[in-house]
Design a protein around this motif. Sequence first.
Motif, PDB file in Angstrom:
ATOM      1  N   SER A 130       0.833  -1.194   0.000  1.00 47.31           N
ATOM      2  CA  SER A 130       0.000   0.000   0.000  1.00 47.31           C
ATOM      3  C   SER A 130       0.869   1.247   0.000  1.00 47.31           C
ATOM      4  N   ASN A 131       0.219   2.428  -0.059  1.00 47.48           N
ATOM      5  CA  ASN A 131       0.960   3.685  -0.050  1.00 47.48           C
ATOM      6  C   ASN A 131       1.633   3.947   1.285  1.00 47.48           C
ATOM      7  N   SER A 132       1.261   3.228   2.320  1.00 52.00           N
ATOM      8  CA  SER A 132       1.909   3.363   3.629  1.00 52.00           C
ATOM      9  C   SER A 132       3.123   2.457   3.759  1.00 52.00           C
ATOM     10  N   GLY A 133       3.356   1.617   2.741  1.00 54.44           N
ATOM     11  CA  GLY A 133       4.478   0.678   2.794  1.00 54.44           C
ATOM     12  C   GLY A 133       4.118  -0.647   3.436  1.00 54.44           C
ATOM     13  N   ASN A 134       2.900  -0.765   3.954  1.00 54.96           N
ATOM     14  CA  ASN A 134       2.473  -2.033   4.541  1.00 54.96           C
ATOM     15  C   ASN A 134       2.249  -3.070   3.441  1.00 54.96           C
ATOM     16  N   PHE A 135       2.438  -4.336   3.792  1.00 54.00           N
ATOM     17  CA  PHE A 135       2.255  -5.429   2.839  1.00 54.00           C
ATOM     18  C   PHE A 135       1.073  -6.273   3.289  1.00 54.00           C
ATOM     19  N   TYR A 136       0.203  -6.620   2.333  1.00 52.95           N
ATOM     20  CA  TYR A 136      -1.004  -7.384   2.622  1.00 52.95           C
ATOM     21  C   TYR A 136      -0.865  -8.770   1.995  1.00 52.95           C
ATOM     22  N   VAL A 137      -1.014  -9.809   2.822  1.00 55.35           N
ATOM     23  CA  VAL A 137      -0.860 -11.197   2.374  1.00 55.35           C
ATOM     24  C   VAL A 137      -2.226 -11.841   2.228  1.00 55.35           C
ATOM     25  N   ALA A 138      -2.507 -12.350   1.015  1.00 58.34           N
ATOM     26  CA  ALA A 138      -3.790 -12.992   0.736  1.00 58.34           C
ATOM     27  C   ALA A 138      -3.779 -14.431   1.244  1.00 58.34           C
ATOM     28  N   ASN A 139      -4.737 -14.772   2.086  1.00 55.33           N
ATOM     29  CA  ASN A 139      -4.873 -16.110   2.650  1.00 55.33           C
ATOM     30  C   ASN A 139      -5.775 -16.946   1.755  1.00 55.33           C
ATOM     31  N   GLY A 140      -5.170 -17.731   0.894  1.00 52.17           N
ATOM     32  CA  GLY A 140      -5.926 -18.526  -0.055  1.00 52.17           C
ATOM     33  C   GLY A 140      -6.731 -19.643   0.567  1.00 52.17           C
ATOM     34  N   ALA A 150       5.036  -2.228   8.007  1.00 55.56           N
ATOM     35  CA  ALA A 150       6.444  -2.091   7.639  1.00 55.56           C
ATOM     36  C   ALA A 150       7.304  -1.601   8.787  1.00 55.56           C
ATOM     37  N   SER A 151       6.773  -0.744   9.640  1.00 54.75           N
ATOM     38  CA  SER A 151       7.578  -0.134  10.695  1.00 54.75           C
ATOM     39  C   SER A 151       7.938  -1.104  11.812  1.00 54.75           C
ATOM     40  N   VAL A 152       7.174  -2.191  11.951  1.00 51.45           N
ATOM     41  CA  VAL A 152       7.446  -3.137  13.042  1.00 51.45           C
ATOM     42  C   VAL A 152       7.771  -4.538  12.540  1.00 51.45           C
ATOM     43  N   ASN A 153       7.659  -4.776  11.223  1.00 50.63           N
ATOM     44  CA  ASN A 153       7.963  -6.086  10.647  1.00 50.63           C
ATOM     45  C   ASN A 153       7.181  -7.200  11.333  1.00 50.63           C
ATOM     46  N   ALA A 154       5.895  -6.980  11.465  1.00 45.67           N
ATOM     47  CA  ALA A 154       5.047  -7.977  12.120  1.00 45.67           C
ATOM     48  C   ALA A 154       3.614  -7.820  11.621  1.00 45.67           C
ATOM     49  N   VAL A 155       2.842  -8.903  11.768  1.00 40.34           N
ATOM     50  CA  VAL A 155       1.423  -8.848  11.439  1.00 40.34           C
ATOM     51  C   VAL A 155       0.706  -8.077  12.544  1.00 40.34           C
ATOM     52  N   THR A 156       0.029  -6.992  12.165  1.00 36.06           N
ATOM     53  CA  THR A 156      -0.660  -6.163  13.149  1.00 36.06           C
ATOM     54  C   THR A 156      -2.177  -6.314  13.078  1.00 36.06           C
ATOM     55  N   GLY A 157      -2.659  -7.156  12.189  1.00 38.27           N
ATOM     56  CA  GLY A 157      -4.093  -7.379  12.110  1.00 38.27           C
ATOM     57  C   GLY A 157      -4.470  -8.121  10.845  1.00 38.27           C
ATOM     58  N   THR A 158      -5.718  -8.525  10.764  1.00 37.26           N
ATOM     59  CA  THR A 158      -6.267  -9.155   9.559  1.00 37.26           C
ATOM     60  C   THR A 158      -7.544  -8.420   9.158  1.00 37.26           C
ATOM     61  N   VAL A 159      -7.871  -8.521   7.874  1.00 33.25           N
ATOM     62  CA  VAL A 159      -9.077  -7.883   7.349  1.00 33.25           C
ATOM     63  C   VAL A 159      -9.885  -8.941   6.620  1.00 33.25           C
ATOM     64  N   ALA A 160     -11.161  -9.058   6.934  1.00 34.60           N
ATOM     65  CA  ALA A 160     -12.038 -10.027   6.278  1.00 34.60           C
ATOM     66  C   ALA A 160     -12.351  -9.565   4.860  1.00 34.60           C
ATOM     67  N   GLY A 170      -2.225  -2.607  -5.451  1.00 33.93           N
ATOM     68  CA  GLY A 170      -2.081  -1.321  -4.779  1.00 33.93           C
ATOM     69  C   GLY A 170      -0.779  -0.673  -5.190  1.00 33.93           C
ATOM     70  N   ASN A 171      -0.579   0.590  -4.855  1.00 38.10           N
ATOM     71  CA  ASN A 171       0.703   1.263  -5.092  1.00 38.10           C
ATOM     72  C   ASN A 171       0.766   2.546  -4.276  1.00 38.10           C
ATOM     73  N   ASN A 172       1.798   3.358  -4.530  1.00 39.67           N
ATOM     74  CA  ASN A 172       2.009   4.567  -3.735  1.00 39.67           C
ATOM     75  C   ASN A 172       1.031   5.690  -4.057  1.00 39.67           C
ATOM     76  N   SER A 173       0.267   5.562  -5.135  1.00 44.89           N
ATOM     77  CA  SER A 173      -0.597   6.651  -5.581  1.00 44.89           C
ATOM     78  C   SER A 173      -2.014   6.574  -5.041  1.00 44.89           C
ATOM     79  N   SER A 174      -2.342   5.531  -4.327  1.00 46.34           N
ATOM     80  CA  SER A 174      -3.717   5.351  -3.882  1.00 46.34           C
ATOM     81  C   SER A 174      -3.764   5.063  -2.390  1.00 46.34           C
ATOM     82  N   ASN A 175      -4.831   5.508  -1.754  1.00 43.06           N
ATOM     83  CA  ASN A 175      -5.035   5.199  -0.338  1.00 43.06           C
ATOM     84  C   ASN A 175      -5.971   4.003  -0.158  1.00 43.06           C
ATOM     85  N   LYS A 176      -6.029   3.171  -1.198  1.00 41.04           N
ATOM     86  CA  LYS A 176      -6.789   1.925  -1.127  1.00 41.04           C
ATOM     87  C   LYS A 176      -5.967   0.786  -1.707  1.00 41.04           C
TER      88      LYS A 176
END
Length: 431
Positions: A130-140, A150-160, A170-176
């Motif tokens: 994302s534009n914040s540098g966070n990485f989102y992992v898809a759970n297949g 990115a700032s803590v190198n750890a999973v900080t939550g999940t999103v349904a 995603g990329n640096n140009s969008s807030n989604k």
Amino acid sequence: MISTKTLWRVITTALIVLTVAGCNDVLRQFITPVPSPGGDPAALSHAVVLSTNPSGNGSDLHIDVSGDSVAGVVTVGPQPVFLGKSTNQVFVLNGDNTVTQYFALNVLGAQSPSVVTLPSGTVAEGGGFSNSGNFYVANGAGSDVSVIQASVNAVTGTVAVGTRPVAVAGNNSSNKIYVVNHDSNDVTAISTTDNAVVATIPMGAGANPIWGVMAPDGVHVFIVNSGDGISAGSVSVIDTLLDKVIATIPVGVSPNYAVFESKLQRLYVSNTGSSTISVIKANGTDLANGILPTKIADIKIAGNAVSVAALSDGTRVYAALGGCPTGTNHTNIVQNVASCAGNQVSVIDAAALVEKGTIQVGAGAVSIDAASDASRVYVVGANAGNVSIIRTADDTVLATIPAPQQNLSCSNPASCPAGVTQIPFMVRVFP
């Protein structure tokens, strides 16, 4: 008392000094300083090749783009399945429910890769940043994505999200970010500000979405729908302001991957079941006046493409003709790689929209990417156990670099098993 002779000597010397000074004032503007020699002017860039290992840890082989040489090898986790990238970091999704993370261009520095553990039961199949540098992992294996901050190198939550998420755009140009849900045939839009779901966007029954690409300006997201594997697949175009599909464009059979080329603003789609590369024109879009992205060509090529790359100067497109089974994509490439015997790269003229020739590379050409300066293209030969470097100035193979040894602790080649290498299957160029 000063003699007349001495006085004239003093006056003459002064006149000479003044004349020289005046001349220097006139001539000074023509003097150009010569700088001292500097270092290599080429920007630092690495092609990173991910290899899996049936009996141990996988690896990332780093190739220096400007030097055409090995910059280092990074050990990752066992049975890696996906190579993700952000602006400056590598994210390797491993088969043991972990993610290996490190700065891409600091291989020879003092850093040690971070190992992030995903929530129990996660089966990682893809991811994006994302534009914040966070990485989102898809759970297949479920219906959620894990957020690696990115700032803590750890999973900080999940999103349904939807059922069986397989990719994230995603990329640096969008807030989604946009999560591609294969089994529920929809896409989940998530705000990167607070990780709240803002929309669920249907792709249509039987779409089977498999990949997503966000345009560099963040205005559109292109979703590759693999379809039923018999009839044509499609690309759905999402307007990120409205969060709805504004166009659905037919492409080839079983499309699996796409890249966006910024200079001409085109999307190039590889079709695993029809030996074509589909080209979608994305510039000049005017929703109010009904001007939408549209397909401008299905380019016939010499074989079924598994991956595609476009040069940043807009002149050419390269497709890896791996000869893999129809429907091969990033979620099953490791399982299918033994059946991929193709050893060619298709060279496509982007102006004429025709294949201009092919280049022979290592067997199992399953992944391809281009350097940001358009000087090189890198092709993984999975069954040859190597990566070919193509020089784009003359479209010839400049060098072939083997994958690391199967056992990464085997530092002495003389004592390593002969011909036993890891299996490379994915390449990405950083930045």
